[in-house]
Design a protein around this motif. Sequence first.
Motif, short mmCIF file in Angstrom:
data_model
loop_
_atom_site.label_atom_id
_atom_site.label_comp_id
_atom_site.label_asym_id
_atom_site.label_seq_id
_atom_site.Cartn_x
_atom_site.Cartn_y
_atom_site.Cartn_z
N SER A 260 -10.85 -129.86 -93.37
CA SER A 260 -11.37 -129.53 -92.04
C SER A 260 -10.90 -130.57 -91.05
O SER A 260 -10.81 -131.76 -91.38
CB SER A 260 -12.90 -129.43 -92.05
OG SER A 260 -13.49 -130.68 -92.32
N MET B 207 -24.02 -123.30 -91.07
CA MET B 207 -23.99 -124.20 -92.22
C MET B 207 -23.41 -125.55 -91.80
O MET B 207 -22.36 -125.98 -92.26
CB MET B 207 -23.14 -123.58 -93.33
CG MET B 207 -23.28 -124.24 -94.67
SD MET B 207 -22.41 -123.26 -95.93
CE MET B 207 -22.59 -124.36 -97.32
N GLY C 251 -14.98 -128.83 -100.69
CA GLY C 251 -15.37 -128.32 -102.01
C GLY C 251 -16.51 -127.33 -101.95
O GLY C 251 -16.77 -126.62 -102.93
N ASP C 252 -17.22 -127.25 -100.81
CA ASP C 252 -18.28 -126.25 -100.67
C ASP C 252 -17.66 -124.85 -100.56
O ASP C 252 -16.58 -124.68 -99.99
CB ASP C 252 -19.10 -126.51 -99.41
CG ASP C 252 -20.05 -127.69 -99.55
OD1 ASP C 252 -20.17 -128.22 -100.67
OD2 ASP C 252 -20.66 -128.08 -98.53
N THR C 253 -18.37 -123.85 -101.07
CA THR C 253 -17.93 -122.47 -100.90
C THR C 253 -18.13 -122.06 -99.45
O THR C 253 -19.20 -122.26 -98.87
CB THR C 253 -18.72 -121.53 -101.82
OG1 THR C 253 -18.47 -121.91 -103.19
CG2 THR C 253 -18.31 -120.08 -101.63
N PHE C 254 -17.07 -121.51 -98.85
CA PHE C 254 -17.14 -121.13 -97.44
C PHE C 254 -18.00 -119.88 -97.29
O PHE C 254 -17.90 -118.96 -98.09
CB PHE C 254 -15.73 -120.87 -96.89
CG PHE C 254 -15.62 -121.15 -95.43
CD1 PHE C 254 -15.36 -122.42 -94.96
CD2 PHE C 254 -15.80 -120.13 -94.50
CE1 PHE C 254 -15.28 -122.69 -93.60
CE2 PHE C 254 -15.72 -120.37 -93.15
CZ PHE C 254 -15.46 -121.66 -92.69
N PRO C 255 -18.87 -119.83 -96.28
CA PRO C 255 -19.76 -118.67 -96.12
C PRO C 255 -18.98 -117.36 -96.01
O PRO C 255 -17.97 -117.28 -95.30
CB PRO C 255 -20.49 -118.97 -94.80
CG PRO C 255 -20.39 -120.44 -94.63
CD PRO C 255 -19.11 -120.86 -95.25
N LYS D 265 -13.26 -122.04 -101.47
CA LYS D 265 -13.85 -123.35 -101.20
C LYS D 265 -13.11 -124.04 -100.05
O LYS D 265 -11.91 -123.82 -99.85
CB LYS D 265 -13.84 -124.22 -102.45
CG LYS D 265 -14.71 -123.68 -103.58
CD LYS D 265 -14.76 -124.62 -104.76
CE LYS D 265 -15.53 -124.00 -105.93
NZ LYS D 265 -16.95 -123.72 -105.59
N LEU D 266 -13.85 -124.84 -99.30
CA LEU D 266 -13.28 -125.57 -98.18
C LEU D 266 -12.38 -126.69 -98.70
O LEU D 266 -12.83 -127.57 -99.43
CB LEU D 266 -14.40 -126.15 -97.30
CG LEU D 266 -13.95 -126.96 -96.08
CD1 LEU D 266 -13.19 -126.06 -95.10
CD2 LEU D 266 -15.13 -127.62 -95.40
N MET E 67 -20.90 -128.90 -93.61
CA MET E 67 -20.21 -128.37 -94.78
C MET E 67 -19.26 -129.43 -95.31
O MET E 67 -18.54 -130.08 -94.56
CB MET E 67 -19.45 -127.10 -94.40
CG MET E 67 -19.05 -126.27 -95.59
SD MET E 67 -18.72 -124.56 -95.14
CE MET E 67 -17.81 -124.72 -93.63
N MET E 68 -19.25 -129.61 -96.61
CA MET E 68 -18.44 -130.64 -97.24
C MET E 68 -17.22 -130.03 -97.92
O MET E 68 -17.24 -128.85 -98.30
CB MET E 68 -19.27 -131.39 -98.30
CG MET E 68 -20.57 -131.97 -97.77
SD MET E 68 -20.30 -133.37 -96.68
CE MET E 68 -19.84 -134.63 -97.86
#
Length: 228
Positions: A145, A1, A7-11, A141-142, A4-5
Amino acid sequence: MPGMMLGDTFPNFEADSTFGKIKLHDFLGDSWGILFSHPRDYTPVCTTELGRAAQLNSEFCKRNVKLIALSIDSVEDHHGWSKDIMAYNNEESGSEFPFPIIADDKRELAMALGMLDPEEKDQTGMPLTARCVFVIGPDKKLKLSILYPATTGRNFDEILRVVDSLQLTTKKRVATPVDWQAGGSVMVPPSIPEEEAIMLFPAGVYTKHLPSGKNYLRYTQQPSTTDH
């Protein structure tokens, strides 16, 4: 992925590790999580990093944070390497390594999460894993990073510091200034009107006057996260 930004849900990946097979979201439960990658087992910089992370594990646990490392070698290699890491920390032989190390010998996770460092290659010409840090919230959520090249070791005291900031600013409407440490003054965001700020922060709000005349540098005492 890749890409990844925040607020994105982490895989919710599943992987083999030194703690057995883990599924990320199940492993984290209601905790925060930090996933950090390493170029290779039995390498000098990685050994110092994992040694420091192991030393700080109790501090992360106090903050309800679970650590997970990732390296591109096998679980068997990870078990052997972890003994070297504990010896680096001068721990007694037989001391258990305190958190899982994921095996990613096919580099599938490293590829999926954008962790490879194209500038650093192993003896077969394959790119090594970069030194990524992903902070994952209890909502999966991320939250943060950080990406370091393979040649630069991380500062785990800084990672602990950013966790303190993330956990505080998740609960309270404040921001943390440069070089902030837990317990230090925090900043009142410009989006909060003066009248509301006075009610929100009974300890008082200090405004630093600037040549522009714009009163946007506002400080207050760090609020307790147990306040309601």
